[in-house]
Design a protein around this motif. Structure first.
Motif, PDB file in Angstrom:
ATOM      1  N   THR A   1       0.816  -1.182  -0.021  1.00  0.00           N
ATOM      2  CA  THR A   1      -0.144  -0.089   0.189  1.00  0.00           C
ATOM      3  C   THR A   1       0.825   1.194   0.015  1.00  0.00           C
ATOM      4  O   THR A   1       2.095   1.008   0.403  1.00  0.00           O
ATOM      5  N   ALA A   2       0.360   2.232  -0.287  1.00  0.00           N
ATOM      6  CA  ALA A   2       1.047   3.481  -0.265  1.00  0.00           C
ATOM      7  C   ALA A   2       1.363   3.957   1.079  1.00  0.00           C
ATOM      8  O   ALA A   2       2.651   4.463   1.453  1.00  0.00           O
ATOM      9  N   THR A   3       0.779   3.573   2.100  1.00  0.00           N
ATOM     10  CA  THR A   3       1.058   3.610   3.431  1.00  0.00           C
ATOM     11  C   THR A   3       2.424   2.870   3.901  1.00  0.00           C
ATOM     12  O   THR A   3       3.275   3.438   4.532  1.00  0.00           O
ATOM     13  N   ASP A   4       2.288   1.763   3.459  1.00  0.00           N
ATOM     14  CA  ASP A   4       3.599   0.875   3.691  1.00  0.00           C
ATOM     15  C   ASP A   4       4.708   1.507   2.927  1.00  0.00           C
ATOM     16  O   ASP A   4       5.781   1.418   3.445  1.00  0.00           O
TER      17      ASP A   4
ATOM     18  N   ALA B   1       5.311   4.564   2.141  1.00  0.00           N
ATOM     19  CA  ALA B   1       5.603   5.669   2.679  1.00  0.00           C
ATOM     20  C   ALA B   1       6.454   5.480   4.083  1.00  0.00           C
ATOM     21  O   ALA B   1       7.390   6.166   4.268  1.00  0.00           O
ATOM     22  N   ALA B   2       5.995   4.473   4.756  1.00  0.00           N
ATOM     23  CA  ALA B   2       6.776   4.266   6.029  1.00  0.00           C
ATOM     24  C   ALA B   2       8.314   3.630   5.630  1.00  0.00           C
ATOM     25  O   ALA B   2       9.076   3.834   6.212  1.00  0.00           O
TER      26      ALA B   2
ATOM     27  N   GLY C   1       6.233  10.985   3.065  1.00  0.00           N
ATOM     28  CA  GLY C   1       4.751  11.269   3.138  1.00  0.00           C
ATOM     29  C   GLY C   1       4.001  10.463   2.084  1.00  0.00           C
ATOM     30  O   GLY C   1       4.527  10.355   1.043  1.00  0.00           O
ATOM     31  N   ARG C   2       2.956  10.167   2.648  1.00  0.00           N
ATOM     32  CA  ARG C   2       2.012   9.279   1.691  1.00  0.00           C
ATOM     33  C   ARG C   2       1.665  10.117   0.454  1.00  0.00           C
ATOM     34  O   ARG C   2       1.427   9.464  -0.588  1.00  0.00           O
TER      35      ARG C   2
ATOM     36  N   HIS D   1       2.053   8.634  -3.185  1.00  0.00           N
ATOM     37  CA  HIS D   1       0.830   8.860  -4.146  1.00  0.00           C
ATOM     38  C   HIS D   1       1.226   9.383  -5.298  1.00  0.00           C
ATOM     39  O   HIS D   1       0.648   8.926  -6.726  1.00  0.00           O
TER      40      HIS D   1
ATOM     41  N   THR E   1      -8.114   1.140   0.512  1.00  0.00           N
ATOM     42  CA  THR E   1      -6.895   0.918   0.626  1.00  0.00           C
ATOM     43  C   THR E   1      -6.468   0.225  -0.799  1.00  0.00           C
ATOM     44  O   THR E   1      -6.877  -0.897  -1.137  1.00  0.00           O
TER      45      THR E   1
ATOM     46  N   HIS F   1      -3.678  -1.789  -3.141  1.00  0.00           N
ATOM     47  CA  HIS F   1      -2.568  -2.593  -3.011  1.00  0.00           C
ATOM     48  C   HIS F   1      -1.970  -2.509  -4.508  1.00  0.00           C
ATOM     49  O   HIS F   1      -2.228  -2.810  -5.160  1.00  0.00           O
TER      50      HIS F   1
END
Length: 107
Positions: free
Chosen positions: A42-45, A47-48, A53-54, A58, A83, A85
């Motif tokens: 995911t974009a969140t994964d 970014a971390a 930043g997310r 994106h 969400t 993937h």
């Protein structure tokens, strides 16, 4: 040592090669592709993992998707609040790299 002149638009460079360099010649996008080679994320994964930043992720994923190098498991128009993937399209990356290799080496 003198300053090296900057080439803005190389006159002999094919348009396809220029687009490839603009798309994957960016270190953030190259790192996203590298991370997606390990499997969907995911974009969140992402970014971390990358420490950014997310929104930045994106934006880069959007450019990579537009180029056909990544795909989301949810269609673009249906993503709001969901969400996604992201998946690497290895055959598209291979085609990009083959075209770039041919341009750079002449074979």
């Amino acid at each position: 040592m003198g300053a090296v002149p900057r080439l803005i638009e190389p006159p002999a460079m094919p348009e396809g090669v220029r687009r490839i360099i603009e798309t994957i010649g960016n270190s953030a996008r190259a790192e996203l592709l590298h991370n997606l080679a390990a499997g969907p994320a995911t974009a969140t994964d992402l970014a971390a993992t990358l420490g950014v930043g997310r929104g930045t992720v994106h934006a880069h994923l959007g450019a990579l998707e537009k180029a056909g190098l990544v795909t989301g498991d949810i269609p673009e128009g249906a993503r709001h609040g969901r969400t996604v993937h992201w998946h690497l399209d290895r055959s598209a990356v291979d085609a990009y790299l083959d075209e770039l290799r041919h341009y750079l080496t002449g074979r």
